[in-house]
Design an enzyme around this catalytic site. Structure first.
Site, mmCIF file in Angstrom:
data_model
loop_
_atom_site.group_PDB
_atom_site.id
_atom_site.type_symbol
_atom_site.label_atom_id
_atom_site.label_comp_id
_atom_site.label_asym_id
_atom_site.label_seq_id
_atom_site.Cartn_x
_atom_site.Cartn_y
_atom_site.Cartn_z
ATOM 1 N N GLU A 23 42.921 -0.303 0.059
ATOM 2 C CA GLU A 23 41.689 0.372 0.478
ATOM 3 C C GLU A 23 41.784 1.879 0.248
ATOM 4 O OE1 GLU A 23 37.772 0.323 2.153
ATOM 5 O OE2 GLU A 23 39.016 -1.136 1.138
ATOM 6 N N THR A 54 22.846 -0.574 -7.022
ATOM 7 C CA THR A 54 23.072 -1.926 -6.508
ATOM 8 C C THR A 54 23.074 -1.931 -4.993
ATOM 9 O OG1 THR A 54 25.444 -1.550 -6.781
ATOM 10 C CG2 THR A 54 24.327 -2.776 -8.504
#
Length: 123
Positions: free
Chosen positions: A10, A122
């Protein structure tokens, strides 16, 4: 800095020097199929023409295929340093963004003009 799966977690943490310049923090050792790295590779490839970004994208794609593929799709990794830590969980942005940018990265004949004509959204 590398991980056992070749996939970034991450986030990374900068070390204090020596040979371990970047470290996987204990609070962020997972990978949930995020698109940001391959998105950056796509834009840098288009803007610079440098083939290194395609090479990096191919390495990411191969690692996703090897470590994140499940019977019916792809899954997140609980720990990027554990090769058998795939979860049966796929975020929708994997299909909508991660695979889109990988596809575009490997399509050199694309007529997409990111500087003058096209904008991706998106969200």
């Amino acid at each position: 800095a590398t991980t056992k799966t070749g996939i970034a977690p991450e986030f990374m943490q900068f070390g204090s020097g020596g040979n371990d310049d970047m470290q996987v923090p204990g609070s962020a050792h997972f990978y949930i199929l995020r698109p940001e790295a391959v998105e950056a590779f796509y834009y840098m490839s288009v803007l610079t023409g440098d083939p290194i970004y395609r090479e990096w994208g191919w390495e990411v794609f191969q690692s996703i295929e090897k470590y994140c593929k499940t019977q019916y799709g792809y899954g997140s990794l609980k720990d990027v340093n554990r090769v058998n830590s795939v979860e049966d969980r796929m975020e929708s942005f994997f299909l909508a963004e991660t695979l889109k940018y990988l596809y575009l990265l490997f399509d050199p004949d694309s007529e997409i003009d990111i500087l003058n004509k096209h904008v991706f959204n998106t969200e």
